[in-house]
Design a protein around this motif. Structure first.
Motif, PDB file in Angstrom:
ATOM      1  N   LEU A 254      -6.284  24.541  13.974  1.00  9.48           N
ATOM      2  CA  LEU A 254      -5.422  23.754  12.881  1.00  9.48           C
ATOM      3  C   LEU A 254      -4.263  23.721  13.103  1.00  9.48           C
ATOM      4  N   HIS A 255      -3.539  22.597  12.747  1.00  8.29           N
ATOM      5  CA  HIS A 255      -2.203  22.678  12.855  1.00  8.29           C
ATOM      6  C   HIS A 255      -1.520  22.008  11.731  1.00  8.29           C
ATOM      7  N   PRO A 256      -0.249  22.221  11.185  1.00  5.97           N
ATOM      8  CA  PRO A 256       0.218  21.552  10.084  1.00  5.97           C
ATOM      9  C   PRO A 256       0.425  20.218  10.435  1.00  5.97           C
ATOM     10  N   ILE A 257      -0.004  19.246   9.539  1.00  7.68           N
ATOM     11  CA  ILE A 257      -0.172  17.683   9.564  1.00  7.68           C
ATOM     12  C   ILE A 257       1.344  17.284   8.939  1.00  7.68           C
ATOM     13  N   ASN A 258       2.111  16.435   9.828  1.00  9.35           N
ATOM     14  CA  ASN A 258       3.292  15.969   9.112  1.00  9.35           C
ATOM     15  C   ASN A 258       2.776  14.892   8.072  1.00  9.35           C
ATOM     16  N   LYS A 259       3.686  15.136   6.950  1.00 11.04           N
ATOM     17  CA  LYS A 259       3.318  14.428   5.795  1.00 11.04           C
ATOM     18  C   LYS A 259       3.593  12.983   5.999  1.00 11.04           C
ATOM     19  N   HIS A 260       2.492  11.975   5.388  1.00  6.84           N
ATOM     20  CA  HIS A 260       2.684  10.748   5.468  1.00  6.84           C
ATOM     21  C   HIS A 260       3.790  10.123   4.530  1.00  6.84           C
ATOM     22  N   LEU A 261       4.435   9.239   4.996  1.00  2.00           N
ATOM     23  CA  LEU A 261       5.444   8.520   4.003  1.00  2.00           C
ATOM     24  C   LEU A 261       4.485   7.703   3.141  1.00  2.00           C
ATOM     25  N   ILE A 262       5.311   7.420   1.846  1.00  2.00           N
ATOM     26  CA  ILE A 262       4.792   6.524   1.112  1.00  2.00           C
ATOM     27  C   ILE A 262       5.731   5.632   0.967  1.00  2.00           C
ATOM     28  N   MET A 263       5.781   4.453  -0.139  1.00  2.00           N
ATOM     29  CA  MET A 263       6.702   3.398   0.037  1.00  2.00           C
ATOM     30  C   MET A 263       6.970   2.910  -1.527  1.00  2.00           C
ATOM     31  N   LYS A 264       8.260   2.511  -1.412  1.00  2.00           N
ATOM     32  CA  LYS A 264       8.454   1.707  -2.698  1.00  2.00           C
ATOM     33  C   LYS A 264       8.263   0.375  -2.557  1.00  2.00           C
ATOM     34  N   LYS A 265       7.689  -0.302  -3.370  1.00  2.00           N
ATOM     35  CA  LYS A 265       6.910  -1.693  -3.422  1.00  2.00           C
ATOM     36  C   LYS A 265       7.377  -2.389  -4.279  1.00  2.00           C
ATOM     37  N   SER A 266       7.540  -3.550  -3.880  1.00  2.00           N
ATOM     38  CA  SER A 266       7.892  -4.895  -4.953  1.00  2.00           C
ATOM     39  C   SER A 266       7.004  -5.741  -4.921  1.00  2.00           C
ATOM     40  N   LEU A 267       6.620  -6.570  -5.956  1.00  2.00           N
ATOM     41  CA  LEU A 267       5.769  -7.535  -6.054  1.00  2.00           C
ATOM     42  C   LEU A 267       6.462  -8.991  -6.528  1.00  2.00           C
ATOM     43  N   ARG A 268       6.058  -9.961  -5.863  1.00  2.00           N
ATOM     44  CA  ARG A 268       6.490 -11.214  -6.072  1.00  2.00           C
ATOM     45  C   ARG A 268       5.463 -12.148  -6.385  1.00  2.00           C
ATOM     46  N   CYS A 269       5.964 -13.241  -7.079  1.00  2.00           N
ATOM     47  CA  CYS A 269       5.157 -14.434  -7.627  1.00  2.00           C
ATOM     48  C   CYS A 269       4.861 -15.108  -6.450  1.00  2.00           C
ATOM     49  N   ARG A 270       3.828 -15.553  -6.139  1.00  2.00           N
ATOM     50  CA  ARG A 270       3.216 -16.419  -4.991  1.00  2.00           C
ATOM     51  C   ARG A 270       3.892 -17.994  -5.058  1.00  2.00           C
ATOM     52  N   GLU A 271       3.944 -18.359  -6.147  1.00  2.00           N
ATOM     53  CA  GLU A 271       4.346 -19.680  -6.552  1.00  2.00           C
ATOM     54  C   GLU A 271       5.881 -19.895  -6.404  1.00  2.00           C
ATOM     55  N   CYS A 272       6.572 -19.116  -7.250  1.00  2.00           N
ATOM     56  CA  CYS A 272       8.211 -19.580  -7.687  1.00  2.00           C
ATOM     57  C   CYS A 272       8.929 -18.421  -6.667  1.00  2.00           C
ATOM     58  N   GLU A 273       8.125 -17.318  -6.112  1.00  2.00           N
ATOM     59  CA  GLU A 273       8.923 -16.440  -5.337  1.00  2.00           C
ATOM     60  C   GLU A 273       9.706 -15.481  -6.036  1.00  2.00           C
ATOM     61  N   HIS A 274       9.856 -15.418  -7.210  1.00  2.00           N
ATOM     62  CA  HIS A 274      10.633 -14.559  -8.069  1.00  2.00           C
ATOM     63  C   HIS A 274      10.081 -13.177  -7.908  1.00  2.00           C
TER      64      HIS A 274
END
Ligand code: ZN
Ligand code: ZN
Ligand code: ZN
Ligand code: ZN
Lengths: 449, 189
Positions: A254-274
């Motif tokens: 067993l070997h130390p596992i590099n930590k997974h990155l996570i992300m900042k996410k943004s959400l966008r309206c599909r209709e008006c793209e705001h």
């Protein structure tokens, strides 16, 4: 906090016809429609490490396989490993009579107590970085394959281009036939074709060694049947699957596992793209630049107390409704005419016929309001409105179950005033923000018979 | 705050150098070794037989250590707890025997049929209630009580014991040691 507990009792219908608790919905202030997590566009803003909170540009993150190079997870239980220091006394190379304390570092798990000394990994002299990495044994093959796929994609692209060209050529040919085409155009087309074929020519797909299928396995060693299983030395499936490139079978591997990155996410309206939700760029911050959760704009309906129901008998149920807006808001409730689906409607409901007025939400005075004075101010009908406290009212609906058993479910149409405060701020000349009426379908599960 | 004087337990033996807060419950025949620290509100109940606690142990608040007879055969047996063990806040121990250098973490439960050898760690909230003897250096961890064997046993808590010996008397009444045995060497590693 109650908003986030037992969230599946009161649900609002999203524009995409899915039902969600209000705390999971967004209100697009440009389309004035509810949006849910399934009908918005998700975008990755920035990958970052959840442990050291370092931002990594998307390109670099891709190169590093979306893992942080300085932070590690425990290969046994998955918790983040801590760097521990320990002092060693070793003789001073210059003066053998004196000794120096040398600090060395190792990684340890605070939860299952695994540490890098368990696998005889040498301690490091610096606290961060420098941890030995395992070399993926298949890296050459994988690179070969990737290279090949890239070439293949290029060939396919060229193919597509050529098809386009061929089509055009046939068209040209027709034009030619009818003496319509200027010869310049023809030459141009030809030259582009030749350049394409040239591009294809200088890179050829390497002959890849095909993978060899495994046809037979060695039989299990006799020890397997005769010796007791050494469970403490064998890794479990999760341990192996968390590092698919090595799949260690022995705990010493067993070997130390590099930590997974996570992300900042943004959400966008599909209709008006705001943007509906955009978090702060800084990973240390939990704030949002834009957060159009429906909770901030749509009155929230909740069930006040559980009631007991009998088939075909009217029961009074008290619901509460609270106003998130800083303006007094008028709300009307009405039946959904064509809701016949018994999955969502198993009771007849008699709703308040009058308009309900919700007081504005005023954070500082929310906890000091006196019920009586407020009730007087809004001229509440005590039969209808059981109580009023700050921006919240309790109102009564009469529910008659129409099924002999099962869940008692009702639905109604909630119509409420909406003042778009952000738009008002933009057009500062008109002091009062424009009033719009929004409609939402609300589905409640009140209990069982 | 003035702690009410607990009725004197005639069978309680506290070695010189041990630090036992008065505000804890010690019932039955109990022997507490030198340099062992017992925090207030700990409960040690020698129900089925005597309890002998060795040296350099830390027994924290709300820990319950009971000598329970799991079967008739071992009624009257002595629960021996070795040296350098740590019993963290709120753990519940009824084990047959506990060796040296073990850590029983917070809210862990060790049942009356379990024997703990040396260098073991019973993780937070883990429950051991089978009839078993934990092999040396076992770590029990997580909500599924998973197990692994670690290479090194947990280190002795000498610094912590020194710290507690300095701090605890400032805030708590202590029981007076009533045995002054110099059979053992004062410091044992
Ligand atoms: Zn939706
Ligand atoms: Zn990191
Ligand atoms: Zn771990
Ligand atoms: Zn929109």
């Amino acid at each position: 906090m109650a908003t986030f507990a037992t969230v599946d009792l009161v649900k609002y219908l999203c524009t995409c016809e899915k039902k969600f608790p209000i705390c999971r919905l967004y209100l697009c202030k440009h389309c004035l429609k509810l949006r849910c997590i399934d009908c918005v566009q998700h975008e990755v803003d920035t990958p970052y490490c959840p442990n050291c909170l370092e931002i990594m540009p998307a390109q670099e993150a891709k190169l590093k396989k979306n893992r942080c190079s300085n932070c590690f997870d425990c290969p046994v239980c998955g918790h983040t490993l801590m760097t521990r220091a320990s002092g060693h006394i070793s003789p001073n190379p210059e003066d053998p009579n004196k000794s120096v304390t040398k600090k060395t570092y190792y990684l340890a798990c605070g939860f299952c107590r695994w540490n890098t000394r368990d696998i005889n990994m040498l301690d490091q002299t610096v606290a961060t970085g420098n941890w030995p990495m395992l070399e993926n044994p298949h890296v050459k093959r994988i690179n070969n394959l990737l290279e090949n796929y890239k070439l293949m994609a290029q060939v396919e692209k060229a193919d597509r281009e050529r098809k386009k060209y061929v089509k055009r050529r046939s068209h040209l040919y027709l034009q030619d036939k009818f003496n319509l085409s200027p010869s310049v155009m023809k030459r141009k087309g030809l030259s582009s074709f030749s350049s394409l074929s040239l591009k294809e020519g200088d890179k050829t797909i390497e002959d890849l060694e095909p993978s060899v299928p495994v046809e037979s396995f060695d039989p299990l060693p006799n020890d397997y049947y005769t010796q007791p299983a050494a469970l403490e030395k064998t890794t479990k499936l999760v341990h192996r699957l968390s590092v698919p490139e090595f799949q260690p079978e022995d705990v010493s591997k067993l070997h130390p596992i590099n930590k997974h990155l996570i992300m900042k996410k943004s959400l966008r309206c599909r209709e008006c793209e705001h943007n509906l939700s955009k978090s702060d760029f800084n990973p240390c911050s939990i704030k949002f630049k834009i957060q159009l959760t429906a909770l901030h704009w749509v009155p929230e309906v909740r069930i006040m107390t559980p009631s007991t129901f009998t088939y075909n008998k009217e029961t009074l149920v008290t619901l509460t409704m609270s106003n998130p807006s800083v303006f007094n808001t008028t709300v009307t409730l009405s039946q959904i005419e064509n809701e016949t689906d018994v999955d969502y409607c198993t009771a007849k409901v008699e709703l308040p016929k009058k308009e309900l007025v919700l007081a504005s939400r005023d954070e500082p005075s929310m906890h000091v309001y006196e019920d009586s004075s407020q009730a007087h101010e809004f001229k509440d009908d005590p039969k209808l409105i059981v109580f009023r406290k700050g921006n919240k009212i309790g109102f009564v609906v009469k529910v008659t179950p129409v099924v002999p058993q099962g869940d008692v479910k009702i639905c109604f149409l909630l119509k409420h005033e909406f003042r778009n405060t952000t738009v008002a701020a933009l057009q500062s000349e008109s002091k009062e923000p424009e009033i719009k009426w929004l409609e939402h379908k609300v589905y409640l599960c009140l209990g069982t018979i | 705050m003035s702690a009410p004087k607990a009725p004197v337990n005639p069978n309680l033996k506290i070695m010189a150098g041990a630090l036992v807060c008065e505000d804890c419950e010690l019932i039955g025949d109990i022997t507490i070794g030198a340099r062992t620290v017992i925090h207030p509100k700990a409960r040690i109940i020698a129900e089925a037989g005597p309890i002998i606690i060795g040296e350099f142990n830390i027994i924290e608040e709300l820990v319950t250590i009971t000598n329970k007879s799991s079967t008739d055969a071992n009624s009257g047996k002595v629960l021996i707890i070795g040296n350098n063990n740590v019993f963290e806040v709120g753990c519940h121990v009824e084990a047959i025997r506990i060796g040296d250098h073990n850590v029983i973490e917070s809210k862990a439960k060790v049942g009356s049929k379990v024997e703990i050898s040396n260098g073991c760690i019973v993780g937070c909230g883990c429950i051991l209630n089978m009839n078993e003897a934990l092999p040396e250096n076992t770590v029990v961890y997580g909500d599924k009580c998973e197990r692994r064997i670690q290479r090194e046993r947990p280190p002795a808590q000498m610094l912590q014991i020194d710290f507690l010996t300095r701090i605890l008397p400032n805030y708590h009444y202590l029981m007076k040691p009533n045995l002054n045995v110099n059979v053992r060497a004062p410091v044992k590693k």
